[in-house]
Design an enzyme around this catalytic site. Structure first.
Site, short mmCIF file in Angstrom:
data_model
loop_
_atom_site.label_atom_id
_atom_site.label_comp_id
_atom_site.label_asym_id
_atom_site.label_seq_id
_atom_site.Cartn_x
_atom_site.Cartn_y
_atom_site.Cartn_z
N LYS A 271 0.83 -1.19 0.00
CA LYS A 271 0.00 0.00 0.00
C LYS A 271 0.87 1.25 0.00
CE LYS A 271 -3.60 -2.05 2.99
NZ LYS A 271 -4.76 -1.98 2.10
N ARG A 345 -9.82 -11.90 2.11
CA ARG A 345 -10.70 -12.95 1.60
C ARG A 345 -10.03 -14.32 1.66
NH1 ARG A 345 -11.35 -9.77 -3.91
NH2 ARG A 345 -11.09 -8.13 -2.34
#
Length: 492
Positions: A271, A345
């Site tokens: 990020k 996920r």
């Protein structure tokens, strides 16, 4: 934690630093909202002062005025409840008004709440909001402002069985929300998979909740490829924590799964620096599940609840998983990892499979899963996807609890975007509708179990100013909704 008691005392005679009174909006005018019986002279004086003080009665408006000689308290605190009709403010307006007032009174010793509380439901709402508003996180501060020490809620029904039960529930709920907030606000240097598991074990000590922890060796042996893959880049290995409350003669079995990424750097798909500043909060789902199970046990709900905390730290290093790696999730399905920042996920898939193996009647997962959730719904409204009936059930429970969740679809056509040339499925798909794509990915690991997925990426952490009973930082969103779902399951 702030102490809150119920009383039927005459509010005028209560020795307190402040008395909290509700002000609402009726048409163009601000009006006092009847609560505890204030002296007629006090009501007359306050009513005459409202226009001169510029009081609007809108939500989150809090104003202090001198109490006057009719009251034993020093100050009257006017707290806004927003528009009011003939039936008065709704329960959530009362929660927020009580929270805003108590939050503004930090550093005060004794406060009397003269808010509308003529029913047990109102007693519960005011109690809950006041205790939520009294929260403070001072773990790392060298100078501290203590929250309100003692609260007295004045109500004519204070001695009834129903009001006492509503008050007791509010205390449990507020304690659970505070527990989530504490975990979310903790430094990631202190909260990592192993220490999180220790927190769960410590929290369950002395309760009817059983905690089982799987370490990295047990995860590898059990085929939990998502947790192992995401945790590979960190020196602090992953954990899967199972927290179980199994009362006798349970009326249903509900499985809860929470995302617990204790810090999310994005891994090798790293990020930008700004994007990491709040990524200690990426374990909010796991914290919510833990404290929901503990609260269910404290409330002695006749429902079996099994919580799964999928804990990992997503870091970049020479051992981190790479884009294009293929991993095998618990149960055998393979996943091509196209982006290591779509890691939540992967750990959730492992935990969903494990939860489904126990055949619950209902399965709910909660996760700070996608930035797309904030694009779609902003920072204060969570999303609910899943089986149609369960999705509506969760949204309705949220409305009852006073939390904001919105139903979202899972369009089948978006699933095609996750096709992989080398594995059963890829962990990324179409960028447009990214929240829904993530929900469709999770659906692949649920089987036929009735299921709902809650994406709380925005509402789990408040980067803005405090509002109502919501502080800066961790909010504890989701606990009240999940508890309401469990309570409803207990009555079916």
């Amino acid at each position: 934690m702030t102490e809150l008691t119920l009383t039927t005392k005459n509010v005028a005679r209560i020795q307190a630093d402040a008395v909290v009174v509700a002000v609402g909006r009726r048409g163009e005018d601000a009006v006092l909202v009847p609560g505890a019986d204030l002296p007629a002279a006090t009501v007359k004086t306050l009513t005459s002062l409202l226009p001169a003080l510029g009081v609007s009665g809108k939500a989150d408006e809090v104003l202090r005025v001198a109490a006057g000689k009719e009251l034993a308290a020093d100050v009257v605190v006017l707290t806004g409840v927003g528009p009011v009709g003939d039936e008065g403010p709704d329960l959530e307006a009362l929660r927020r008004a009580a929270g805003a007032a108590v939050r503004s009174l930090a550093g005060t010793a004794d406060v009397a709440l003269a808010l509308p509380a003529v029913t047990a439901e109102q007693v519960g709402a005011v109690s809950e909001g006041a205790l939520l508003g009294a929260y403070s996180f001072n773990r790392y501060r060298t100078t501290r402002t203590a929250p309100v020490a003692r609260l007295e809620l004045v109500s004519d029904v204070a001695k009834t069985k129903e009001a006492k039960a509503a008050h007791a529930r509010a205390v449990v709920v507020a304690d659970a929300v505070a527990g989530v907030r504490d975990l979310v606000n903790a430094s990631p240097a202190d909260l990592y998979p192993e220490s999180f598991a220790e927190e769960a074990t410590a929290g369950a000590k002395g309760t009817k909740v059983k905690v089982t922890v799987l370490d990295e060796k047990e995860l590898a042996a059990g085929g939990f490829g998502g947790l192992i893959g995401v945790g590979m880049g960190s020196a602090r290995p992953p954990r899967l924590v199972k927290v179980t409350y199994s009362p006798a003669r349970a009326k249903a079995h509900v499985g809860l799964v929470g995302k617990g990424i204790t810090f999310d750097s994005g891994g090798l798909s790293i990020k930008p620096a700004k994007g990491m500043e709040t990524m200690k909060m990426d374990m909010a789902g796991a914290a919510t599940v833990l404290h929901t199970v503990l609260a269910a046990a404290a409330l002695e709900l006749p429902v079996r609840v099994t919580g799964w905390l999928a804990l990992a730290e997503n870091m970049p290093s020479g051992t981190a998983q790479r884009p294009s790696d293929v991993i095998t999730i618990r149960g055998g399905k393979t996943v091509e990892v196209l982006n290591t920042d779509a890691e939540g996920r992967l750990v959730m898939a492992d935990a969903l499979v494990a939860a489904g193996e126990e055949n619950p009647d209902l399965l709910i997962d909660i996760a700070t899963l996608t930035g797309a959730q904030m694009v779609a719904l902003g920072s204060q409204v969570g999303a609910v996807m899943g089986t149609d009936g369960v999705r509506e059930q969760v949204v309705a429970a949220a409305g009852t609890a006073g939390e904001q969740f919105w139903p979202m679809p899972l369009p089948a056509e978006l699933a095609d975007s996750m096709k992989s040339q080398v594995a059963d499925i890829a962990n990324m798909g179409d960028r447009f509708g990214g929240m829904l794509v993530a929900g469709l990915f999770l659906k692949e690991f649920v089987g036929d179990t009735p299921w709902a997925h809650l994406d709380i990426a925005g509402p789990a952490y408040n980067e803005g100013s405090p509002r109502g009973y919501t502080p800066e930082g961790g909010t504890g969103v989701g606990v009240r909704t999940l508890l309401t779902v469990l309570e409803q399951a207990a009555t079916r």
